[in-house]
Design an enzyme around this catalytic site. Structure first.
Site, PDB file in Angstrom:
ATOM      1  N   GLU A  29      12.237   7.719  -6.766  1.00 58.62           N
ATOM      2  CA  GLU A  29      11.248   8.482  -7.530  1.00 58.62           C
ATOM      3  C   GLU A  29      11.572   9.974  -7.445  1.00 58.62           C
ATOM      4  OE1 GLU A  29       7.881   7.092  -5.354  1.00 58.62           O
ATOM      5  OE2 GLU A  29       8.172   5.041  -6.079  1.00 58.62           O
ATOM      6  N   LEU A  58       7.678   4.301 -10.770  1.00 61.08           N
ATOM      7  CA  LEU A  58       7.009   4.476  -9.481  1.00 61.08           C
ATOM      8  C   LEU A  58       6.692   3.087  -8.902  1.00 61.08           C
ATOM      9  CD1 LEU A  58       4.253   7.206  -9.179  1.00 61.08           C
ATOM     10  CD2 LEU A  58       4.772   5.523  -7.423  1.00 61.08           C
ATOM     11  N   ALA A  59       7.693   2.453  -8.337  1.00 55.06           N
ATOM     12  CA  ALA A  59       7.548   1.059  -7.914  1.00 55.06           C
ATOM     13  C   ALA A  59       8.560   0.770  -6.815  1.00 55.06           C
ATOM     14  CB  ALA A  59       7.775   0.129  -9.112  1.00 55.06           C
ATOM     15  N   GLU A  60       8.089   0.797  -5.566  1.00 55.81           N
ATOM     16  CA  GLU A  60       9.018   0.725  -4.435  1.00 55.81           C
ATOM     17  C   GLU A  60       9.716  -0.627  -4.309  1.00 55.81           C
ATOM     18  OE1 GLU A  60       6.019   2.114  -4.254  1.00 55.81           O
ATOM     19  OE2 GLU A  60       6.537   4.208  -3.861  1.00 55.81           O
ATOM     20  N   PHE A  83       8.447   8.703   0.602  1.00 54.47           N
ATOM     21  CA  PHE A  83       7.947   8.896   1.971  1.00 54.47           C
ATOM     22  C   PHE A  83       7.982   7.536   2.653  1.00 54.47           C
ATOM     23  CE2 PHE A  83       6.231  12.510  -0.209  1.00 54.47           C
ATOM     24  CZ  PHE A  83       6.158  13.528   0.737  1.00 54.47           C
ATOM     25  N   ALA A  84       8.345   7.501   3.917  1.00 47.87           N
ATOM     26  CA  ALA A  84       8.395   6.225   4.640  1.00 47.87           C
ATOM     27  C   ALA A  84       7.050   5.506   4.558  1.00 47.87           C
ATOM     28  CB  ALA A  84       8.780   6.457   6.099  1.00 47.87           C
ATOM     29  N   ASP A  85       5.982   6.289   4.455  1.00 43.88           N
ATOM     30  CA  ASP A  85       4.625   5.723   4.349  1.00 43.88           C
ATOM     31  C   ASP A  85       4.482   4.824   3.113  1.00 43.88           C
ATOM     32  OD1 ASP A  85       2.996   8.254   6.058  1.00 43.88           O
ATOM     33  OD2 ASP A  85       4.983   8.565   5.205  1.00 43.88           O
ATOM     34  N   HIS A 129       1.635  10.657   4.731  1.00 46.72           N
ATOM     35  CA  HIS A 129       2.891  11.396   4.562  1.00 46.72           C
ATOM     36  C   HIS A 129       3.408  11.815   5.936  1.00 46.72           C
ATOM     37  CE1 HIS A 129       0.829  11.811   0.687  1.00 46.72           C
ATOM     38  NE2 HIS A 129       1.999  11.985   0.126  1.00 46.72           N
TER      39      HIS A 129
END
Lengths: 328, 329
Positions: A29, A58-60, A83-85, A129
């Site tokens: 992203e 926007l789709a991990e 972000f790892a979150d 975050h």
């Protein structure tokens, strides 16, 4: 040799690998035109074009799933999770897919992907975050997990991760991105995944750590040396999975006192496994109980500055724990 | 009976060969049930009722050039693209020689690099973003490979299916999303899975064509698939094909469909069986006789018998294999 920030070293590694091997491409992203929200991929789109510096939806799960498919086809994708979150929607693609692809196909397929993710707190990132997620993946065979602390290590390890035949999670500490600088050679080099680095030699106690805490522990160790004449050996794990048992055990046996420090919360963290390894294989060399220095088991970490500071590890904490352990 | 296959560019022998693969699929699935009930195979997922959809779809693909991410019910697809009954039975009995996983996965978790069949798992829908990734890579490399990815209508509820379709649409990727809608996700009927009659309607929301076909009619499926493949190869992007089928058997060897389906409904669908349908078509056109059909059955059963014997005699993996292939060796 040039002085680079951690972030610049990572960017250099990406650019050099993309120049070296046209199969390498990045996706995630905002990695394209914006150059990433932290600007890690800044400028890459100009040199390599939008197809190899791909702004994804926007789709991990898609980001990692598409990377897996592209790797199957023969490419070398480097996926960025912003972000790892936000990695959790991709957990299934990482744990049930990427990690198992070689095993479940009896070695017929591989999954040479890298998933980069900024992690860690102390940057007013609040609950979503700031997280450290490495322990969630630590239990999963088939994955490799790298978390470098210095620009030199970050560049050499990211190159190794991109060239590695297996899936690598590459965690980059946000607070270290621009605050940590160091010398980085101009020439191409890779560092071995799975090897820890003794960042400071010492004889009185062993400190095992990784990520931003490496810098806190090194500062505390210098002060301890100056003020107390106690010499701590500081081991930077660099790779969390597979763990470098040899280096850890050799140091534990040498000093007989072990402190483990991480920014991730204590219960079920990497430190628990380290303590278990040392207890199993070096217990009779120890002169004192193993000490774990880690934040309490709360959700990392509140937005409010005082609460954030109450969560974040400090040099003082490391110093006190090291001194107390040395005196035991 | 009107000749329907010539207009699709299929020769008589093509259609006979398609029928042969469908019949092989059916007979092999039946044998798997027998081996399970004999206590020789721990588990199977059944594809009966899906043969026409599967063979019709695979027939439009080029073996070894196009890519496949088939789901666990796709026995007919993998047989039509080039896997053999022996391959299937080695997996069913979890032998060391199982080409899909060396006896590690449940049966029907296909994987075979020489035919570009990518390894699949049991959590449903994960293959869809991966298929989009394969297609993205093919496009990036300038290849004209087309990617086939399949799933049931239940799986279409998964977020991964949405994510993969949307990404494929954005980049006009050469993917055929092939949904085999058999009306039940194990026991859950379509009416509790979605509020529309046709999953294909969703394609419009992504910006690519969606087409409903009679999945019990191998020629209709082939025609739709051919069109979708040509479109993908022209760089015009993905297509969603929804093949309406019916699972004539329980979901798996551990399922009992009497707990959720009326026998009358199953019997009604058996009358529309795709294998029977194409056989009748070939006979009506004079391309197949009763005698030739019996001879074909005997030949296929002999092939299956030989494969069963081979798989039963084949070795198990060694216990030491347990720790291999976690990482590259």
């Amino acid at each position: 040799m040039a002085i680079k920030t951690l972030l610049e070293a990572i960017r250099d590694a990406l650019a050099e690998e993309m120049r070296r091997d046209e199969r390498v491409f990045v996706l995630g992203e905002d990695v394209g035109r914006r150059g990433g929200v932290f600007r890690v991929t800044q400028g890459l789109i100009d040199e390599f074009g939008p197809a190899r510096v791909l702004d994804t939806p926007l789709a991990e799960s898609l980001i990692v799933g598409a990377a897996i498919g592209a790797a199957a086809y023969g490419l070398r994708p480097v996926a960025e999770i912003q972000f790892a979150d936000f990695i959790h929607p991709a957990m299934d693609q990482i744990i049930n897919e990427a990690a198992k692809i070689r095993y479940r196909s009896n070695g017929a397929w591989g999954c040479p992907i890298v998933v980069r993710a900024p992690y860690g707190g102390g940057v007013h990132g609040a609950l979503y975050h700031s997280q450290s997620v490495e322990a969630l993946f630590y239990h999963v065979p088939g994955l490799k997990i790298v978390a470098p602390a210095t620009p030199y290590d970050a560049k050499g390890l990211l190159k190794a991760a991109i060239r590695d035949p297996d899936p690598v999670l590459f965690f980059e500490h946000k607070k270290a991105y621009r605050s940590v600088r160091g010398e980085v050679p101009d020439e191409d080099y890779v560092l071995p995944i799975g090897k820890a680095d003794v960042k400071r030699a010492g004889e009185h106690l062993t400190v095992i750590t990784y990520g931003y805490n490496v810098h806190l522990c090194l500062e505390a160790a210098e002060r301890l040396s100056r003020e107390e004449g106690i010499e701590a050996e500081v081991i930077d794990l660099r790779t969390l999975l597979p763990i470098d048992r040899e280096t850890i055990l050799a140091s534990a046996k040498k000093t007989g006192r072990v402190m483990i420090s991480h920014e991730d919360t204590k219960t079920g963290g990497i430190g628990a496994e380290l303590a278990a390894i040392i207890a199993e294989e070096a217990l009779f060399y120890l002169d004192a109980p193993i000490v774990r220095v880690a934040p309490p088991d709360v959700h990392p970490m509140p937005f409010n500055g005082r609460l954030e500071a109450a969560f974040m590890p400090t040099v003082e904490q490391q110093y006190t724990a090291m001194r107390d352990l040395a005196r035991l | 009976m009107e000749n329907r296959h010539a207009a699709l560019g299929l020769t008589d022998s093509d259609v006979l060969a398609m029928y042969e693969k469908m019949l092989l699929t059916r007979l092999l699935d039946e044998r798997a049930w027998a081996l399970n009930r004999m206590g020789k195979a721990h588990f199977l997922v059944s594809c009966q009722g899906h043969e026409a959809a599967q063979v019709g779809a695979a027939w439009a693909l080029r073996p070894g050039i196009d890519w496949l991410l088939p789901y666990y019910r796709d026995l007919g697809v993998v047989l039509a693209i080039g896997m053999t009954p022996r391959d299937y039975l080695l997996a069913l009995l979890a032998r060391a020689e199982d080409p899909h996983s060396g006896g590690r996965q449940m049966p029907s978790h296909w994987s075979y690099p020489p035919l570009n069949i990518f390894t699949g798992s049991s959590p449903v829908g994960t293959q869809v973003p991966q298929a989009a990734g394969v297609a993205y890579a093919a496009k990036l490399r300038g290849d004209d490979a087309v990617v086939y990815v399949s799933f049931g209508e239940g799986t279409a509820s998964q977020g991964d299916v949405h994510e993969g379709m949307n990404f494929a649409a954005v980049h006009k990727l050469p993917v055929i999303f092939f949904c085999q809608n058999n009306r039940y996700a194990i026991s859950v009927p379509q009416s509790l899975q979605m509020a529309v009659d046709d999953l294909a309607d969703r394609a419009a929301g992504y910006g690519f064509p969606g087409k409903v076909v009679d999945g019990m009619d191998v020629l209709e499926v082939y025609g739709a698939m051919r069109e979708a493949v040509d479109r993908a190869r022209r760089g015009e992007g993905p297509t969603l094909i929804e093949a309406k089928v019916y699972r004539l058997t329980p979901h798996s060897s551990d399922d009992d469909d009497r707990t959720y389906r009326a026998r009358e409904e199953v019997e009604e669908w058996k009358q529309r069986d795709g294998v029977t349908k194409i056989r009748a078509y070939l006979m009506a056109l004079g391309l197949l006789t009763e005698e030739a059909d019996q001879a074909l059955r005997r030949r296929l059963l002999d092939e299956i018998d030989a494969a069963v014997a081979y798989a039963e005699a084949a070795a198990d993996p060694e216990p030491s294999d347990l720790v291999r292939h976690v990482y590259a060796e």
